[in-house]
Design an enzyme around this catalytic site. Structure first.
Site, PDB file in Angstrom:
ATOM      1  N   TYR A 285       0.840  -1.199   0.000  1.00 47.60           N
ATOM      2  CA  TYR A 285       0.000   0.000   0.000  1.00 47.60           C
ATOM      3  C   TYR A 285       0.874   1.246   0.000  1.00 47.60           C
ATOM      4  CZ  TYR A 285       0.794   0.639   5.087  1.00 47.60           C
ATOM      5  OH  TYR A 285       1.358   0.840   6.326  1.00 47.60           O
ATOM      6  N   CYS A 286       0.294   2.333  -0.523  1.00 49.10           N
ATOM      7  CA  CYS A 286       0.914   3.661  -0.434  1.00 49.10           C
ATOM      8  C   CYS A 286      -0.121   4.592   0.187  1.00 49.10           C
ATOM      9  CB  CYS A 286       1.419   4.144  -1.791  1.00 49.10           C
ATOM     10  SG  CYS A 286       0.162   4.268  -3.088  1.00 49.10           S
ATOM     11  N   TRP A 287      -0.101   5.859  -0.154  1.00 49.40           N
ATOM     12  CA  TRP A 287      -1.004   6.796   0.525  1.00 49.40           C
ATOM     13  C   TRP A 287      -2.453   6.623   0.064  1.00 49.40           C
ATOM     14  CZ3 TRP A 287      -2.955   9.225   4.209  1.00 49.40           C
ATOM     15  CH2 TRP A 287      -3.749  10.375   4.070  1.00 49.40           C
TER      16      TRP A 287
ATOM     17  N   TYR B 125      -3.279   3.789   2.390  1.00 49.40           N
ATOM     18  CA  TYR B 125      -3.264   4.051   3.835  1.00 49.40           C
ATOM     19  C   TYR B 125      -4.430   4.939   4.256  1.00 49.40           C
ATOM     20  CZ  TYR B 125      -1.651   5.750   8.393  1.00 49.40           C
ATOM     21  OH  TYR B 125      -1.563   6.089   9.727  1.00 49.40           O
TER      22      TYR B 125
END
Length: 347
Positions: A96-98, A125
């Site tokens: 995952y990223c932002w 996130y």
């Protein structure tokens, strides 16, 4: 060169059900502020590189920013692939990223080139944070353990946890014991954001286990610099309280055991932080005792203040029962609470 196909895009509930390494590809400072507990940080960009790409996007537009990002990540691909390789055979690679955008998609592409089949978190996130905050809106079967400073509430809760009782250690999650002295000898505190994440995970584990009652310590809303989410704290305020009582000498012995080895300077500094509330006489008495290495007198000098704070907080509790465990060790007290039915009487 082709990999094993497109990565899976999963919702947070779907991703939570998968077993495997959880990889946060955001920058180190983003990760430090808060992350999915248990995740490892494998950043695509450093903090400085992320800022540089962001500035390029704002000033020059999307394509120049993408070209800059590619020029930054290109030389790193081999090293990043090597780190991903270390996670092979550990289950589904979860990324995952932002916001579930280009950073996680780029890392997923790289993973697929070395024949890994990653799963990406839809919404990133940001979606995880929504999930975490939703947990505090749920209704929880909370039961509080109260007691004046030095009664050993945390140790007792942990002993009960070892005996199968559902417990949330609010102080342990915060790395803080909740008073001016509370951070002495403990690791740095997490941010409030990450504290919320840790608390949400702990609550969810108890939900999945079907806990009929969840025990936690009666706290103020602030545990050091970490803040208990208001929706959850409101539930705590309305939960039944089992108040633990011990003799004054036992409480002093407990506090000396916890804080006596923390060092003269640290104890003096913590005492000065509450000097206005202690008053000049008790502050002087405590500081003189600390300077003389008389930890018991130093504890007694501050206990009156903390007792008054505790008594004031406890007045708000709508349902309260008391149990005197003077003379019992923590282990004996835990066995006594279970055998006597004291834990179930408040349910």
């Amino acid at each position: 060169m082709s990999g094993m196909g497109d990565p899976q895009h999963l919702t947070i509930d779907q991703l939570r059900r998968r077993q495997g390494p959880l990889v946060d590809v955001r920058s180190p400072s983003e990760f430090e502020k808060g992350h999915w507990p248990g995740a490892i940080n494998l950043p695509l960009f450093s903090d400085e590189e992320r800022a540089e790409v962001g500035t390029s996007y704002k000033q020059q537009g999307r394509l120049p920013a993408i070209h800059l990002a590619l020029s930054i990540t290109g030389p790193k691909l081999s090293a990043l692939a090597g780190k991903l390789e270390q996670l092979r055979d550990q289950g589904t690679l979860r990324l995952y990223c932002w916001r579930g955008g280009m950073r996680s998609a780029s890392m997923a592409w790289l993973a697929s080139q070395i024949d890994l089949t990653p799963a990406l978190l839809i919404g990133g996130y940001k979606a995880y944070r929504r999930w975490a905050q939703q947990q505090f809106e749920r209704l929880w079967p909370l039961r509080l353990m109260g007691g004046r400073t030095g009664t050993g509430k945390t140790d007792l809760l942990l002993a009960l946890q070892q005996r199968g009782v559902a417990v949330v250690d609010l102080e342990g999650l915060a790395h803080h014991r909740g008073s001016s002295f509370g951070g002495l000898g403990l690791p740095p505190q997490p941010s409030t954001e990450h504290y919320e994440n840790r608390l949400a995970e702990c609550l969810d584990q108890h939900r999945q286990a079907g806990a009929e009652a969840i025990w936690l310590e009666a706290e103020s809303i602030q545990v050091g610099r970490c803040r208990i989410p208001k929706a959850f704290f409101d539930q705590m305020q309305n939960a039944p309280v089992l108040e633990i009582q011990r003799s004054l000498n036992e409480r002093v012995d407990q506090l000396v055991g916890v804080y006596g080895h923390q060092g003269m300077d640290a104890l003096a500094e913590a005492t000065r932080r509450i000097s206005r509330r202690l008053g000049p006489q008790r502050t002087t008495q405590a500081l003189n005792a600390i300077a003389a290495g008389d930890w018991a007198t130093a504890c007694r000098s501050t206990l009156d203040y903390y007792d008054r704070c505790y008594d004031h907080e406890l007045e708000r509790s709508p349902q309260r029962r008391s149990l005197d465990i003077s003379g019992l060790s923590i282990e004996q007290a835990a066995d006594h609470l279970l055998a006597s039915g004291a834990l179930t009487e408040t349910v």
